[in-house]
Design an enzyme around this catalytic site. Structure first.
Site, PDB file in Angstrom:
ATOM      1  N   ARG A  54       0.744  -1.096   0.102  1.00  0.00           N
ATOM      2  CA  ARG A  54      -0.193  -0.038  -0.150  1.00  0.00           C
ATOM      3  C   ARG A  54       0.743   1.256   0.085  1.00  0.00           C
ATOM      4  O   ARG A  54       2.079   1.252   0.539  1.00  0.00           O
ATOM      5  CB  ARG A  54      -0.908  -0.016   1.402  1.00  0.00           C
ATOM      6  N   GLN A  87      -6.745   9.247   7.381  1.00  0.00           N
ATOM      7  CA  GLN A  87      -5.013   8.354   8.077  1.00  0.00           C
ATOM      8  C   GLN A  87      -4.344   9.794   7.876  1.00  0.00           C
ATOM      9  O   GLN A  87      -3.536   9.750   8.805  1.00  0.00           O
ATOM     10  CB  GLN A  87      -4.970   7.315   7.321  1.00  0.00           C
ATOM     11  N   ASP A 122     -15.588   2.587   3.265  1.00  0.00           N
ATOM     12  CA  ASP A 122     -15.130   1.267   3.435  1.00  0.00           C
ATOM     13  C   ASP A 122     -16.458   0.281   3.208  1.00  0.00           C
ATOM     14  O   ASP A 122     -16.397  -1.025   3.068  1.00  0.00           O
ATOM     15  CB  ASP A 122     -14.821   1.139   5.040  1.00  0.00           C
ATOM     16  N   LYS A 127      -6.740  -0.075  -1.081  1.00  0.00           N
ATOM     17  CA  LYS A 127      -7.084  -0.279  -0.024  1.00  0.00           C
ATOM     18  C   LYS A 127      -6.551  -1.921   0.207  1.00  0.00           C
ATOM     19  O   LYS A 127      -5.655  -2.174  -0.421  1.00  0.00           O
ATOM     20  CB  LYS A 127      -8.665  -0.474   0.271  1.00  0.00           C
ATOM     21  N   ARG A 168     -13.059  -6.882   4.169  1.00  0.00           N
ATOM     22  CA  ARG A 168     -14.104  -6.326   3.887  1.00  0.00           C
ATOM     23  C   ARG A 168     -14.646  -7.005   2.630  1.00  0.00           C
ATOM     24  O   ARG A 168     -16.063  -7.324   2.447  1.00  0.00           O
ATOM     25  CB  ARG A 168     -14.090  -4.870   3.804  1.00  0.00           C
TER      26      ARG A 168
HETATM   27  C1  S3P Z   1      -9.524   5.232   8.549  1.00  0.00           C
HETATM   28  C2  S3P Z   1      -9.676   6.118   7.344  1.00  0.00           C
HETATM   29  C3  S3P Z   1     -10.010   5.465   5.953  1.00  0.00           C
HETATM   30  C4  S3P Z   1     -10.632   4.215   6.072  1.00  0.00           C
HETATM   31  C5  S3P Z   1      -9.805   3.294   6.810  1.00  0.00           C
HETATM   32  C6  S3P Z   1      -9.789   3.849   8.306  1.00  0.00           C
HETATM   33  C7  S3P Z   1      -9.192   5.750   9.509  1.00  0.00           C
HETATM   34  O1  S3P Z   1      -8.737   5.429   5.268  1.00  0.00           O
HETATM   35  O2  S3P Z   1     -10.705   3.590   4.826  1.00  0.00           O
HETATM   36  O3  S3P Z   1     -10.487   1.971   7.088  1.00  0.00           O
HETATM   37  O4  S3P Z   1      -9.500   5.274  10.604  1.00  0.00           O
HETATM   38  O5  S3P Z   1      -8.493   7.083   9.586  1.00  0.00           O
HETATM   39  P1  S3P Z   1      -8.177   6.794   4.257  1.00  0.00           P
HETATM   40  O6  S3P Z   1      -7.703   7.932   5.168  1.00  0.00           O
HETATM   41  O7  S3P Z   1      -7.191   6.235   3.504  1.00  0.00           O
HETATM   42  O8  S3P Z   1      -9.264   7.171   3.483  1.00  0.00           O
END
Ligand code: S3P
Length: 423
Positions: free
Chosen positions: A119, A165, A310, A337, A383
């Site tokens: 990733r 994130q 998600d 993902k 998922r």
């Molecule tokens: C998350 C943010 C999302 C999500 C992940 C959890 C988080 O990702 O898809 O399952 O807890 O901040 P991204 O920040 O890459 O969109």
């Protein structure tokens, strides 16, 4: 590797289910508590492998965690880990921890499993380096080498995706800076971190999307983690595709960045009742009941995509059981993902004789109202495994889910809970 077979039923159900603690908030509560000096208490922690990876990582830095009781010397008292920090399958653990460590005195190497090691981690590099944080990737992916910063300055950054994130990694890193910092991104992101920083006077929104971080320590605290709407979503979907069935999930997070899937189900024709009953760390919490009715295809794009991110594999499953075409666009993030979720969803629906056409940033599902049995590859993606199980609950045949136990990443007893809906 364990496979599991599920055979569809036309029977209806009515059930009330408490889902596991929210994964996003569990990671954050552990990190906030671990960064603070003193004793904190986290109740309702999610018990999936991802959250366990965050707990293990913090232990390796000098934080004691025992059944939600967190004791920490504070981030300034953390020590270098004795070996690499293994984040397992958890992108949230790796990205958030990379942020926290990049601007700290600690030097660490972050590694992950095969899926996480593919990733993109490049997205962290510019924002964290602009603060003076230290982060090096291996060609844009893990392993990451982070930390050992000497001078941390404030910075103002704008990022191209609505990534909670990356925002959180930057915001937690910016707490160590010598002056305030700001971050901006497109809307739709889950703003759990911003709400906690606001509640603890460590920052505030300057616009709908631009957040200012005021540097300083986080306080030790008590966090009551609510249920995970991204887990509840599987049960909501099971009810939505079963006309007359109904499921109630008490005490789930209703953060606006998390409830896009409820908006999708509502627009498709399911009956949704959502009541806010509480607020935790600035996050709304409430009870949701979803009842299955006739469903029709809809368009899902723009801001709604980030708020249902998600759950988009589930949107594809529900769309297959609806009448007409569901178009999902602006979702290129699905490609990066735990698996390439556009490709994984396509493979799943084709295998189950559903109608799907994919695009670089999404897919069209041609809803026929039924799916057949078949063998679904999960690509080490929790998922996808759970979405296949939901597809199976109404399929005209048996669905075999390959490597079904990957569901434990977010919900170890998912299949038992799903099966109990009909008991
Ligand atoms: C998350 C943010 C999302 C999500 C992940 C959890 C988080 O990702 O898809 O399952 O807890 O901040 P991204 O920040 O890459 O969109």
């Amino acid at each position: 590797m364990i496979n599991r077979s599920i055979t569809g039923t036309t029977e209806q159900f009515t059930a009330t289910v408490r889902v596991p603690g929210d994964k996003s908030l569990s990671h954050r509560a552990l990190l906030f508590a671990g960064m603070a000096e003193g004793d904190s208490l986290v109740t309702g922690l999610g018990f999936g492998l991802d959250v366990a990876a965050t707990a293990m990582s913090l232990r390796g830095l000098g934080v004691t965690i025992d059944h939600g009781r967190v004791r920490s010397p504070g981030i300034r008292g953390w020590h270098d880990p004795t070996g690499p920090i293994n984040c397992g399958n958890s992108g949230t653990t790796m990205r958030l921890l990379a942020g926290v460590l990049a601007t700290s005195h600690v030097s660490a190497r972050l590694i992950g499993d095969a899926s996480l090691s593919r990733r993109d981690m490049n997205r962290l590099v510019e924002p964290l380096r602009s603060l003076g944080g230290r982060i090096d990737t291996s060609d844009g992916t893990a392993p990451l080498t982070v930390g050992g910063a000497t001078r941390v300055t404030g910075a103002d950054v704008v990022i191209p995706t609505a990534s909670a994130q990356v925002r959180t990694a930057f915001e937690l890193a910016a707490l160590a800076a010598d002056r305030p910092s700001t971050i901006d991104s497109p809307p739709g992101f889950r703003d759990h971190t911003e709400r906690w920083l606001t509640a603890t006077s460590r920052g505030s929104f300057e616009s709908e999307t631009r957040f200012r971080v005021d540097p300083g320590p986080l306080p030790p605290a008590r966090y009551d983690v609510p249920g995970d709407p991204s887990s509840a979503a599987f049960l909501w979907a099971a009810a939505a595709i079963s006309r007359g069935s109904s499921v109630t999930t008490p005490e789930v997070s209703l953060n606006p960045g998390r409830i896009g899937f409820l908006q999708v189900l509502d627009a498709m024709g399911a009956k949704i009742e959502a009541t806010v009953t509480d607020s935790v760390g600035g996050d709304p919490v409430g009870t949701v009941t979803v009842t299955g009715q006739d469903l029709t295809g809809i368009d899902v794009d723009g801001e709604l995509v980030a708020a249902a991110l998600d759950e988009l594999p589930l949107v594809a499953v529900v769309a297959a059981y609806a009448e007409g075409i569901t178009r999902v666009r602006d979702a290129a993030e699905l490609r990066v993902k735990e698996s390439d979720r556009i490709a994984s969803v396509e493979q799943m629906l084709v295998e189950l004789d559903g109608g799907i056409q994919t695009f670089e940033d999404g897919f069209d599902v041609i809803g026929t109202g039924f799916l057949n049995g078949g063998i679904v590859e999960t690509h080490h993606d929790h998922r996808i495994a759970m979405a296949a199980a939901i597809a199976a609950t109404r399929s005209s045949g048996t669905v075999e889910i390959v490597d079904s136990n990957i569901a434990a990443v977010s919900w170890p007893d998912f299949y038992e809970t799903l099966g109990a809906l009909w008991s």
